[in-house]
Design an enzyme around this catalytic site. Sequence first.
Site, PDB file in Angstrom:
ATOM      1  N   ASP A 135       0.816  -1.224   0.000  1.00  0.00           N
ATOM      2  CA  ASP A 135       0.000   0.000   0.000  1.00  0.00           C
ATOM      3  C   ASP A 135       0.852   1.277   0.000  1.00  0.00           C
ATOM      4  O   ASP A 135       0.332   2.361  -0.280  1.00  0.00           O
ATOM      5  CB  ASP A 135      -0.915   0.042   1.238  1.00  0.00           C
ATOM      6  CG  ASP A 135      -1.797  -1.186   1.341  1.00  0.00           C
ATOM      7  OD1 ASP A 135      -1.952  -1.896   0.334  1.00  0.00           O
ATOM      8  OD2 ASP A 135      -2.325  -1.439   2.441  1.00  0.00           O
ATOM      9  N   GLY A 178      -4.836  -1.308  -1.796  1.00  0.00           N
ATOM     10  CA  GLY A 178      -4.183  -0.123  -1.233  1.00  0.00           C
ATOM     11  C   GLY A 178      -4.788   0.317   0.084  1.00  0.00           C
ATOM     12  O   GLY A 178      -4.411   1.357   0.620  1.00  0.00           O
ATOM     13  N   ARG A 289     -17.318  -4.043 -17.833  1.00  0.00           N
ATOM     14  CA  ARG A 289     -16.816  -5.260 -17.191  1.00  0.00           C
ATOM     15  C   ARG A 289     -15.965  -4.866 -15.983  1.00  0.00           C
ATOM     16  O   ARG A 289     -15.441  -3.752 -15.929  1.00  0.00           O
ATOM     17  CB  ARG A 289     -15.945  -6.069 -18.155  1.00  0.00           C
ATOM     18  CG  ARG A 289     -16.712  -6.697 -19.311  1.00  0.00           C
ATOM     19  CD  ARG A 289     -17.563  -7.871 -18.816  1.00  0.00           C
ATOM     20  NE  ARG A 289     -18.183  -8.585 -19.929  1.00  0.00           N
ATOM     21  CZ  ARG A 289     -19.368  -8.299 -20.464  1.00  0.00           C
ATOM     22  NH1 ARG A 289     -20.071  -7.269 -19.994  1.00  0.00           N
ATOM     23  NH2 ARG A 289     -19.859  -9.017 -21.457  1.00  0.00           N
TER      24      ARG A 289
HETATM   25  O1  F6P Z   1      -2.170  -4.098   3.481  1.00  0.00           O
HETATM   26  C1  F6P Z   1      -2.016  -4.817   2.330  1.00  0.00           C
HETATM   27  C2  F6P Z   1      -3.342  -5.237   1.785  1.00  0.00           C
HETATM   28  O2  F6P Z   1      -3.105  -6.025   0.643  1.00  0.00           O
HETATM   29  C3  F6P Z   1      -4.306  -4.102   1.455  1.00  0.00           C
HETATM   30  O3  F6P Z   1      -4.022  -3.514   0.225  1.00  0.00           O
HETATM   31  C4  F6P Z   1      -5.623  -4.822   1.506  1.00  0.00           C
HETATM   32  O4  F6P Z   1      -6.651  -3.923   1.830  1.00  0.00           O
HETATM   33  C5  F6P Z   1      -5.422  -5.829   2.595  1.00  0.00           C
HETATM   34  O5  F6P Z   1      -4.033  -6.017   2.713  1.00  0.00           O
HETATM   35  C6  F6P Z   1      -6.075  -7.163   2.348  1.00  0.00           C
HETATM   36  O6  F6P Z   1      -5.931  -7.909   3.511  1.00  0.00           O
HETATM   37  P1  F6P Z   1      -6.076  -9.482   3.601  1.00  0.00           P
HETATM   38  O7  F6P Z   1      -4.881 -10.107   2.965  1.00  0.00           O
HETATM   39  O8  F6P Z   1      -6.132  -9.733   5.056  1.00  0.00           O
HETATM   40  O9  F6P Z   1      -7.318  -9.844   2.849  1.00  0.00           O
END
Ligand code: F6P
Length: 373
Positions: A135, A178, A289
Amino acid sequence: MAKNIGILTAGGDSPGLNAAIRAIGKSAIREHGWNVIGFRDGFRGLMQNRFVRLDSEVLSGILTLGGTILGTGREKIHKMDVGGQRMDVRDVMLEVFNDHQLDALVCLGGGGTQANALRLTERGMPVVTLPKTIDNDVWGTDRTLGFDTALNIATEAVDRLHSTAHSHHRIIVVEIMGHNAGWLTLGAGLSGGADVILIPEIPYSIELVAESIRNRRSSGSTFSIVAVAEGAIDHALAADLAVLKERASGSEAEQRSALKGEIKQIFSSRPTTVKIARQLEEMTGLESRVTILGHIQRGGTPSPVDRILATTLGTACTEVIDRDEFGVMIAARGDDYVTVPLRDVAGKRSIVPEDHRWITAARSLGVCMGDRL
Ligand code: F6P
């Protein structure tokens, strides 16, 4: 005197973690003759004393591996779920740390990890951290480990979506990760030539987005690529959230926590990417889409830029430990590094400033950012 150091990785995994573990471990062993262990599955492994010795053999061949050989987890150490109960496990962690006669703990992670590391520092544990997350939202560093790789993956996706959107005269709405920061979407949108880029920092109006697509069609472009950050919000929701945040900032702890719950709920009711695509189809008459990139963005081998960043910050980490500097994050600054106190990092997030050059550049090219034409 030879030091003993422990390493853990926490939060969502990201490419470059193994390269960083390797750099810390190899420089600790080669340069200083230290002993290195790694705790498994983030802070939970530290609490449960699950560890692996990181010797030269274990550290060999991991530079190019995605994920983390140590495993990871998302936990808050002052309220960790232990047997169904929320517990503050910092004292247990200190015992494990002392039993191993460790001189330092290195935590590799994003915002949540920096906060956990500060909590341990406050209990007297000598901790240093490295910033990692796709992120790129850790405060105090130029870049986080994993961002460049994810940017490459997301950019390739936007590139590939162009040809199919063009062939079918469609709108393709691509959702990019992100969390609450727009770095990845903005970066991929800009480098992939998206026509619309929607990021959490700039609330959008769906009418304006539709109008920008209709304008493109009038000028001969029969397709559009819309890059949407997973945390993008529309104007109406942003206004509601601003009111609640204002109220939360001036209220007592109990009410603040209730308001935070409300904020979370409202945020999770934001239009989904699928809904955005449907709305745009209705408002423009163009077939739409959706592509959700999801965890593909976090997988696989790190880019050269991330490998170099991991190696630079990882070797810097042993320099910092060698001079007994603790309670700091090792942050990227240009090609070098600086140390930033954890108390300055924890609780903050780096988001895209509205006047950031990437935004002004996008606007100059006529990219719709959702707030104006
Ligand atoms: O913090 C990294 C991230 O990939 C974010 O971009 C996303 O919102 C989150 O983690 C997803 O988390 P998880 O892997 O727990 O679904």
